[in-house]
Design a protein around this motif. Sequence first.
Motif, PDB file in Angstrom:
ATOM      1  N   LEU A   5       0.826  -1.201   0.000  1.00 56.14           N
ATOM      2  CA  LEU A   5       0.000   0.000   0.000  1.00 56.14           C
ATOM      3  C   LEU A   5       0.866   1.259   0.000  1.00 56.14           C
ATOM      4  CD1 LEU A   5      -2.909   0.992   0.082  1.00 56.14           C
ATOM      5  CD2 LEU A   5      -2.794   0.911   2.566  1.00 56.14           C
ATOM      6  N   THR A   6       1.909   1.296   0.830  1.00 57.01           N
ATOM      7  CA  THR A   6       2.759   2.484   0.880  1.00 57.01           C
ATOM      8  C   THR A   6       3.518   2.698  -0.429  1.00 57.01           C
ATOM      9  OG1 THR A   6       4.513   1.196   1.947  1.00 57.01           O
ATOM     10  CG2 THR A   6       3.057   2.460   3.373  1.00 57.01           C
ATOM     11  N   GLU A   7       3.859   1.620  -1.121  1.00 52.78           N
ATOM     12  CA  GLU A   7       4.600   1.741  -2.377  1.00 52.78           C
ATOM     13  C   GLU A   7       3.693   2.073  -3.562  1.00 52.78           C
ATOM     14  OE1 GLU A   7       6.620  -1.963  -2.763  1.00 52.78           O
ATOM     15  OE2 GLU A   7       7.954  -1.562  -1.072  1.00 52.78           O
ATOM     16  N   ASN A   8       2.429   1.632  -3.536  1.00 45.35           N
ATOM     17  CA  ASN A   8       1.573   1.729  -4.717  1.00 45.35           C
ATOM     18  C   ASN A   8       0.336   2.605  -4.574  1.00 45.35           C
ATOM     19  OD1 ASN A   8       3.091  -0.192  -6.352  1.00 45.35           O
ATOM     20  ND2 ASN A   8       2.396  -1.686  -4.838  1.00 45.35           N
ATOM     21  N   PHE A   9       0.123   3.243  -3.432  1.00 46.49           N
ATOM     22  CA  PHE A   9      -1.143   3.962  -3.258  1.00 46.49           C
ATOM     23  C   PHE A   9      -1.292   5.130  -4.227  1.00 46.49           C
ATOM     24  CE2 PHE A   9       1.424   6.761  -0.690  1.00 46.49           C
ATOM     25  CZ  PHE A   9       0.792   7.990  -0.752  1.00 46.49           C
ATOM     26  N   GLU A  10      -0.195   5.706  -4.711  1.00 49.54           N
ATOM     27  CA  GLU A  10      -0.293   6.815  -5.654  1.00 49.54           C
ATOM     28  C   GLU A  10      -0.462   6.327  -7.093  1.00 49.54           C
ATOM     29  OE1 GLU A  10       3.257   9.010  -4.791  1.00 49.54           O
ATOM     30  OE2 GLU A  10       2.225  10.240  -3.311  1.00 49.54           O
ATOM     31  N   VAL A  11      -0.111   5.067  -7.353  1.00 53.87           N
ATOM     32  CA  VAL A  11      -0.112   4.532  -8.714  1.00 53.87           C
ATOM     33  C   VAL A  11      -1.465   3.934  -9.090  1.00 53.87           C
ATOM     34  CG1 VAL A  11       1.009   2.882 -10.253  1.00 53.87           C
ATOM     35  CG2 VAL A  11       2.350   4.040  -8.490  1.00 53.87           C
ATOM     36  N   VAL A  12      -2.105   3.243  -8.167  1.00 59.91           N
ATOM     37  CA  VAL A  12      -3.356   2.547  -8.471  1.00 59.91           C
ATOM     38  C   VAL A  12      -4.550   3.362  -7.966  1.00 59.91           C
ATOM     39  CG1 VAL A  12      -2.292   0.271  -8.408  1.00 59.91           C
ATOM     40  CG2 VAL A  12      -3.284   1.202  -6.338  1.00 59.91           C
ATOM     41  N   SER A  13      -5.717   3.074  -8.498  1.00 61.25           N
ATOM     42  CA  SER A  13      -6.931   3.761  -8.050  1.00 61.25           C
ATOM     43  C   SER A  13      -7.352   3.229  -6.684  1.00 61.25           C
ATOM     44  CB  SER A  13      -8.060   3.543  -9.053  1.00 61.25           C
ATOM     45  OG  SER A  13      -8.468   2.189  -9.032  1.00 61.25           O
ATOM     46  N   TYR A  14      -8.222   3.988  -6.021  1.00 61.00           N
ATOM     47  CA  TYR A  14      -8.725   3.543  -4.717  1.00 61.00           C
ATOM     48  C   TYR A  14      -9.478   2.227  -4.848  1.00 61.00           C
ATOM     49  CZ  TYR A  14      -7.601   8.207  -2.966  1.00 61.00           C
ATOM     50  OH  TYR A  14      -6.957   9.356  -2.606  1.00 61.00           O
ATOM     51  N   ALA A  15     -10.269   2.096  -5.877  1.00 55.52           N
ATOM     52  CA  ALA A  15     -11.051   0.876  -6.073  1.00 55.52           C
ATOM     53  C   ALA A  15     -10.140  -0.329  -6.276  1.00 55.52           C
ATOM     54  CB  ALA A  15     -11.992   1.037  -7.262  1.00 55.52           C
ATOM     55  N   GLU A  16      -9.104  -0.163  -7.074  1.00 56.84           N
ATOM     56  CA  GLU A  16      -8.178  -1.267  -7.320  1.00 56.84           C
ATOM     57  C   GLU A  16      -7.412  -1.645  -6.050  1.00 56.84           C
ATOM     58  OE1 GLU A  16      -4.343  -2.234 -10.171  1.00 56.84           O
ATOM     59  OE2 GLU A  16      -5.716  -0.614 -10.737  1.00 56.84           O
ATOM     60  N   ALA A  17      -6.963  -0.650  -5.315  1.00 55.49           N
ATOM     61  CA  ALA A  17      -6.249  -0.923  -4.065  1.00 55.49           C
ATOM     62  C   ALA A  17      -7.172  -1.592  -3.050  1.00 55.49           C
ATOM     63  CB  ALA A  17      -5.679   0.367  -3.490  1.00 55.49           C
ATOM     64  N   ALA A  18      -8.437  -1.155  -2.993  1.00 56.03           N
ATOM     65  CA  ALA A  18      -9.397  -1.770  -2.067  1.00 56.03           C
ATOM     66  C   ALA A  18      -9.648  -3.220  -2.439  1.00 56.03           C
ATOM     67  CB  ALA A  18     -10.712  -0.980  -2.072  1.00 56.03           C
ATOM     68  N   ARG A  19      -9.768  -3.501  -3.736  1.00 54.04           N
ATOM     69  CA  ARG A  19      -9.939  -4.888  -4.180  1.00 54.04           C
ATOM     70  C   ARG A  19      -8.725  -5.728  -3.783  1.00 54.04           C
ATOM     71  NH1 ARG A  19     -10.355  -3.907  -9.584  1.00 54.04           N
ATOM     72  NH2 ARG A  19     -11.794  -2.244  -9.235  1.00 54.04           N
ATOM     73  N   ARG A  20      -7.549  -5.173  -3.962  1.00 53.31           N
ATOM     74  CA  ARG A  20      -6.309  -5.900  -3.644  1.00 53.31           C
ATOM     75  C   ARG A  20      -6.223  -6.236  -2.144  1.00 53.31           C
ATOM     76  NH1 ARG A  20      -0.990  -7.718  -5.532  1.00 53.31           N
ATOM     77  NH2 ARG A  20       0.308  -7.474  -3.714  1.00 53.31           N
ATOM     78  N   LEU A  21      -6.722  -5.313  -1.297  1.00 51.92           N
ATOM     79  CA  LEU A  21      -6.674  -5.501   0.157  1.00 51.92           C
ATOM     80  C   LEU A  21      -7.940  -6.146   0.715  1.00 51.92           C
ATOM     81  CD1 LEU A  21      -5.060  -2.102   1.136  1.00 51.92           C
ATOM     82  CD2 LEU A  21      -3.937  -4.310   0.896  1.00 51.92           C
ATOM     83  N   SER A  22      -8.880  -6.487  -0.150  1.00 54.90           N
ATOM     84  CA  SER A  22     -10.148  -7.127   0.253  1.00 54.90           C
ATOM     85  C   SER A  22     -10.932  -6.280   1.245  1.00 54.90           C
ATOM     86  CB  SER A  22      -9.883  -8.514   0.847  1.00 54.90           C
ATOM     87  OG  SER A  22      -9.222  -9.326  -0.077  1.00 54.90           O
ATOM     88  N   CYS A  23     -11.079  -5.011   0.930  1.00 52.15           N
ATOM     89  CA  CYS A  23     -11.886  -4.125   1.758  1.00 52.15           C
ATOM     90  C   CYS A  23     -12.605  -3.148   0.841  1.00 52.15           C
ATOM     91  CB  CYS A  23     -11.018  -3.388   2.778  1.00 52.15           C
ATOM     92  SG  CYS A  23      -9.815  -2.259   2.059  1.00 52.15           S
ATOM     93  N   ASP A  24     -13.453  -2.313   1.415  1.00 49.35           N
ATOM     94  CA  ASP A  24     -14.122  -1.320   0.577  1.00 49.35           C
ATOM     95  C   ASP A  24     -13.295  -0.030   0.535  1.00 49.35           C
ATOM     96  OD1 ASP A  24     -14.578  -0.354   3.085  1.00 49.35           O
ATOM     97  OD2 ASP A  24     -16.737  -0.233   2.918  1.00 49.35           O
ATOM     98  N   VAL A  25     -13.703   0.895  -0.306  1.00 49.41           N
ATOM     99  CA  VAL A  25     -12.927   2.121  -0.535  1.00 49.41           C
ATOM    100  C   VAL A  25     -12.872   2.986   0.727  1.00 49.41           C
ATOM    101  CG1 VAL A  25     -12.813   4.236  -1.901  1.00 49.41           C
ATOM    102  CG2 VAL A  25     -13.411   2.091  -3.002  1.00 49.41           C
ATOM    103  N   VAL A  26     -13.960   3.039   1.479  1.00 51.68           N
ATOM    104  CA  VAL A  26     -13.985   3.846   2.703  1.00 51.68           C
ATOM    105  C   VAL A  26     -12.957   3.320   3.702  1.00 51.68           C
ATOM    106  CG1 VAL A  26     -15.405   4.557   4.655  1.00 51.68           C
ATOM    107  CG2 VAL A  26     -16.379   4.527   2.367  1.00 51.68           C
ATOM    108  N   THR A  27     -12.905   2.001   3.877  1.00 48.51           N
ATOM    109  CA  THR A  27     -11.925   1.400   4.781  1.00 48.51           C
ATOM    110  C   THR A  27     -10.510   1.663   4.291  1.00 48.51           C
ATOM    111  OG1 THR A  27     -13.514  -0.317   5.359  1.00 48.51           O
ATOM    112  CG2 THR A  27     -11.210  -0.754   5.885  1.00 48.51           C
ATOM    113  N   LEU A  28     -10.301   1.562   2.990  1.00 51.36           N
ATOM    114  CA  LEU A  28      -8.986   1.857   2.424  1.00 51.36           C
ATOM    115  C   LEU A  28      -8.569   3.288   2.738  1.00 51.36           C
ATOM    116  CD1 LEU A  28      -6.582   1.148   0.504  1.00 51.36           C
ATOM    117  CD2 LEU A  28      -7.951   2.216  -1.274  1.00 51.36           C
ATOM    118  N   LYS A  29      -9.480   4.223   2.572  1.00 51.43           N
ATOM    119  CA  LYS A  29      -9.156   5.622   2.860  1.00 51.43           C
ATOM    120  C   LYS A  29      -8.811   5.820   4.340  1.00 51.43           C
ATOM    121  CE  LYS A  29     -11.714   7.825  -0.885  1.00 51.43           C
ATOM    122  NZ  LYS A  29     -12.810   8.742  -1.231  1.00 51.43           N
ATOM    123  N   ARG A  30      -9.539   5.129   5.212  1.00 48.54           N
ATOM    124  CA  ARG A  30      -9.225   5.231   6.647  1.00 48.54           C
ATOM    125  C   ARG A  30      -7.832   4.690   6.938  1.00 48.54           C
ATOM    126  NH1 ARG A  30     -15.157   3.585   8.226  1.00 48.54           N
ATOM    127  NH2 ARG A  30     -16.022   5.655   8.483  1.00 48.54           N
TER     128      ARG A  30
END
Length: 106
Positions: A5-30
């Motif tokens: 997450l720290t390496e890729n959060f600027e490269v991928v979209s929130y939705a893609e990062a949330a899918r990768r971490l198995s959570c929703d976008v709101v949880t990812l933002k938190r």
Amino acid sequence: QIEWLTENFEVVSYAEAARRLSCDVVTLKRHLVRLGLREFDDPKYAVATRIEFPLWNQPCICCGSTEERDKNQYRCDACSDRLMRSSEGDSDYDYKLTHPNVESLL
């Protein structure tokens, strides 16, 4: 996951990062806010600040212990625990005043 997450959060979209971490976008933002990687204006992403209460070494009114505890907490944690257990009817924890000057207090 935190490293990714720290390496890729600027490269991928929130939705893609949330899918990768198995959570929703709101949880990812938190998570991003808690890790200090992003800040959002919405108050629901605000991180709670810790409030530091003043401490004191006032002697415990029961046992006289001078261990550091929150100001205006007149009993140490051990005596508070004993008092709570005795009020619940636990016979193994009979609460007794053990302050050295207990006779002068009565």
